[in-house]
Design an enzyme around this catalytic site. Structure first.
Site, PDB file in Angstrom:
ATOM      1  N   ASP A 287       4.907  14.714 -32.537  1.00 23.07           N
ATOM      2  CA  ASP A 287       4.406  15.039 -31.208  1.00 23.07           C
ATOM      3  C   ASP A 287       5.611  15.157 -30.267  1.00 23.07           C
ATOM      4  OD1 ASP A 287       2.800  15.663 -29.090  1.00 23.07           O
ATOM      5  OD2 ASP A 287       1.416  13.986 -29.340  1.00 23.07           O
TER       6      ASP A 287
HETATM    7  C1  NOJ Z   1       1.668  16.194 -26.419  1.00 23.10           C
HETATM    8  C2  NOJ Z   1       0.265  16.004 -26.913  1.00 23.10           C
HETATM    9  O1  NOJ Z   1       0.080  14.671 -27.312  1.00 23.10           O
HETATM   10  C3  NOJ Z   1      -0.119  16.933 -28.048  1.00 23.10           C
HETATM   11  O2  NOJ Z   1      -1.488  16.808 -28.276  1.00 23.10           O
HETATM   12  C4  NOJ Z   1       0.256  18.353 -27.756  1.00 23.10           C
HETATM   13  O3  NOJ Z   1      -0.121  19.182 -28.816  1.00 23.10           O
HETATM   14  C5  NOJ Z   1       1.743  18.422 -27.496  1.00 23.10           C
HETATM   15  N1  NOJ Z   1       2.074  17.593 -26.349  1.00 23.10           N
HETATM   16  C6  NOJ Z   1       2.219  19.844 -27.234  1.00 23.10           C
HETATM   17  O4  NOJ Z   1       1.792  20.307 -26.029  1.00 23.10           O
END
Ligand code: NOJ
Length: 759
Positions: A287
């Site tokens: 993430d």
């Molecule tokens: C953080 C989030 O937790 C995740 O769900 C998302 O896909 C990513 N950012 C990318 O935007």
């Protein structure tokens, strides 16, 4: 064996000793292609493939990356995300395949979570449809639109089980149930990836957040998770596993820790469980910046965290640039092996190969498709229809709903004319100017037959600073608190019926949107109370991304229709249901508490050794509260209809389930009301005595049926030993012979029960 296949096997055996034996020609060809390409790549280029920066058009975090084009020329990225606009995306792809040394195409990611331009209801709402086909259709349309706009990889579905409404990201998942969560996970993936990601409108799906992210302590985002293996296996892991079984092409690890180690670098989670036990062979991405965030977890600074993430099985580093900038040094120091880097690089390249990007890097760069396939009339019709399926009728006293199109209807509340707030969180790709507000839709729906009056009535919060945080990227024009209320009361005075459109605004749920108070904010509650005081009938149209505490509303408001955030077509969908063109049929997949103090609250809980004898009376030394009942306000599976469904007696084909046999449970359901409608008949089981303590009930099956008024239908469920299995204290997936309770009903509380013995 064909000669060609034989040659391929021999070649692969010699160049890729670490690969699993190829399953078929296609796989073998892919492995050969990738191995050949990797033979020509420098170490730096390989590390580049592991790097996934954010383009920064759509801001979703705190880190911004530099100029993408230069990095692409130097082959320092494997893909990017957060860029909107087909021209921009295709120019970046062009640089990759025309101006870089090896011309490797890029993955283009985005959070297409519930639609691209045509936005569907938020995922929690979608789950309340209990309609797997609708979810698959929404994912298909999302893929069609995203792919037409240059995107080949969506960071969806989010399948984190959540039992704590304080957590804002409850809005992004499928609620609290592992069985439903697993079904819906599969539906999303079928929709996004289509048959095999080969067609131009099929894209790579990414299940997230692996794992257990929804169980963060105190519902605070990114917080610690600490959980027994039994709870993981039986309750939290099934939806991720279902996604893997459905062939999801990529997985995103979660921000939280699992057994003390951030998921990003948790080898047990990412390799032992995901890859070895479940057989996941696709791409594993972190993430956002989570490798760098491991230093805040107290694990290690960036360089060592990158080592640990790679060793745990991570392939791609979202945003931190730790892989790109530090792994070369770590390799020289002997902290990682070339083999580990090669493995990660190979998985990134394989994902591109499976998407057909090597064959045609411009596969997702068809500008004509961008014009023709985006926000089409047909997509909008689907979105409107699906939105109506997700609304949950929580209360409808004296059949106030549906409203008749006559007289004067006062539409009052901060969400009534809030165009940029209809779609809910994760809708950065959509253009709000393209869709209607609720006010516009209601006026269109009534035409000349009735008059829709309007007043904003209140701000979201009295406090401007609080409101600023709550509305985030979707600001609302604020008015003077006192004046807004006066206007609302003057408007209400002229009306026959009041529709109050309020609750949360879009950004009050989703990432980084945790709350400690779950009532409707005071400014809006005061408005609601003043409207009720007028003595006119009030319908509450509840906008929310999570379960709220609605005790006062449930006591004082005759009709409550929870419309969540219904997407770009919210206005028209609400009009359809409000005026009875569509009969609401949504059923909650998340429990609505009576108090924040009850959280986490969920229907499939264990019993204590001292169960609560009477939910209304405090009983000292029982598992209950002095000041609140254990019961929810609205239970899991709950949702009313404009019509009535009457259940006949539950009948079992036998009281014994023989080994490897089956038994059936039947019930006749009759629509005795005045409207045709859908009912969701739910089947729950309880294992009375088992090796470990088992939930008081678990959803095991359901049937969503359409009954015309007056119509009856017999529903028959088949139960086999598979429905009885769970992970026991040895983590073996078995069932315990003995007595089981079977429950069938219209929600998890209102059920009939029978017992049977499993041999
Ligand atoms: C953080 C989030 O937790 C995740 O769900 C998302 O896909 C990513 N950012 C990318 O935007």
């Amino acid at each position: 064996m064909k000669i060609k296949q034989l040659i391929i096997y021999v070649l692969i055996g010699s160049c890729l000793s670490s690969c699993a034996v190829p399953k078929n020609n296609e796989e073998a060809e892919m492995q050969l292609f990738v191995a050949d390409l990797m033979n020509r790549m420098t170490l730096h280029e390989k590390l580049g493939q592991l790097n996934l920066p954010s383009g920064g058009d759509l801001v979703t975090g705190t880190v911004k990356n530099g100029e993408l084009s230069e990095m692409i020329r130097k082959q320092e990225i494997g893909g990017f995300f957060n860029v909107k606009g087909i021209k921009k995306i295709c120019e970046l792809q062009r640089i990759a395949v025309e101006e870089s040394r090896l011309k490797i195409p890029l993955l283009v990611g985005a959070d297409v979570v519930h639609g691209y331009e045509t936005i569907f209801p938020i995922p929690l709402a979608l789950s309340c449809s209990w309609d797997t086909l609708a979810i698959e259709r929404m994912a298909r349309i999302s893929a069609v639109e995203a792919s037409a706009n240059g995107i080949c990889w969506t960071f969806s579905p989010m399948v984190d089980i959540c039992r704590d409404a304080r957590w804002g990201r409850i809005a992004e998942g499928n609620g609290e149930d592992p069985y439903l969560g697993s079904l819906f996970a599969k539906a999303y993936i079928r929709g996004y990836q289509g048959e095999n990601m080969k067609k131009e409108d099929e894209i790579l799906s990414c299940v997230k957040h692996f794992a257990l992210y929804g169980a963060s302590e105190s519902g605070r985002d990114y917080n610690t998770v600490d959980m027994s293996r039994l709870r993981m296996y039986n309750e939290y892991l099934p939806p991720y596993r279902a996604a893997v079984e459905a062939g999801v092409g990529s997985v995103m690890s979660s921000f939280n820790i699992v057994d003390g180690i951030p998921a990003t670098a948790n080898k047990w989670l990412l390799t032992t469980l995901l890859r070895n036990e479940w057989g996941f062979r696709g791409l594993l991405v972190t993430d956002y910046n989570s490798i760098a965030e491991m230093s805040y977890h107290g694990i290690a600074p960036l360089k060592e965290s990158a080592v640990r993430a790679l060793q745990a099985g991570t392939d791609m580093d979202m945003v931190s640039c730790g892989f790109l900038n530090t792994l070369e040094g770590s390799l020289e120091e002997g902290k990682v092996t070339e083999e580990q880097i090669n493995t990660a690089c190979r998985r990134v390249l394989e994902a591109k190969y499976k998407l057909g990007l090597f064959e045609n890097p411009y596969k997702y760069c068809d500008t004509l498709r961008a014009q023709q396939d985006t926000y089409t009339a047909q997509h909008r019709v689907e979105a409107r229809k699906i939105a109506t399926e997700t609304f949950v009728l929580l209360k409808n006293e004296k059949k106030l709903l549906p409203l008749r199109r006559k007289g004067k209807i006062a539409l009052i509340g901060p969400m009534a004319d809030a165009r940029n707030n209809m779609c809910g969180m994760w809708s950065m790709t959509c253009t709000p100017s393209g869709h209607r507000t609720l006010l516009e839709s209601l006026r269109l729906a009534v035409g000349n037959e009735a008059e829709i009056l309007y007043a904003k009535g209140s701000n979201i919060y009295y406090d401007a600073a609080l409101e600023k945080g709550a509305v985030g990227i979707r600001p609302l024009v604020r008015g003077d608190n006192g004046r807004l209320l006066d206007e609302a009361l003057q408007t209400a005075a002229r009306a026959d019926v009041i529709v109050a459109a309020l609750g949360e605004c879009a950004e009050m749920s989703g990432e980084s949107a945790s709350r400690t108070k779950l009532e409707i904010p005071e400014a809006q509650q005061d408005l609601l109370k003043a409207l009720v005081k007028t003595g006119k009938p009030v319908v509450l149209l509840l906008f929310t991304g999570r379960p709220l505490v609605l005790n006062w509303e449930d006591t004082h408001i005759p009709s409550i229709l929870n419309v969540w955030f219904g997407g770009s077509e919210t206005g028209d969908a609400v009009a359809d249901v409000l005026f009875g063109k569509v009969n609401p049929s949504g059923k909650l997949t998340t429990t609505f508490p009576r108090s924040v103090g009850q959280l986490p609250l969920f229907y499939n809980h264990l019993n204590t050794g001292r169960p609560d004898p009477d939910s209304c009376i405090f009983d000292r030394y029982s598992g209950n509260y002095i000041d609140e009942s254990n019961e929810p306000l609205y239970p899991f599976g709950y949702g009313l209809s404009y019509t009535n469904f009457v259940y006949g007696k539950l009948r079992l084909s036998s009281n014994i389930l023989f080994k490897s046999g089956e038994l059936t449970a039947s019930v006749t359901v009759t629509n005795t009301g005045d409207y045709d409608g859908y009912e969701t008949v739910q089947l729950y089981l309880r294992d009375i005595y088992a090796d470990i303590s088992r939930p008081i009930k678990e959803l095991k099956n359901y049937r969503r049926i359409f009954l015309q008024k007056g119509e009856s239908q017999e529903i028959t469920f088949t139960i086999t030993e598979n429905d009885l299995k769970y992970y026991n204290s040895e983590l073996q997936y078995v069932y315990d012979p003995g007595e089981f309770e079977i429950m069938v009903g219209t929600n998890s509380r209102d059920v009939q029960q029978e017992r049977f013995i499993a041999e």
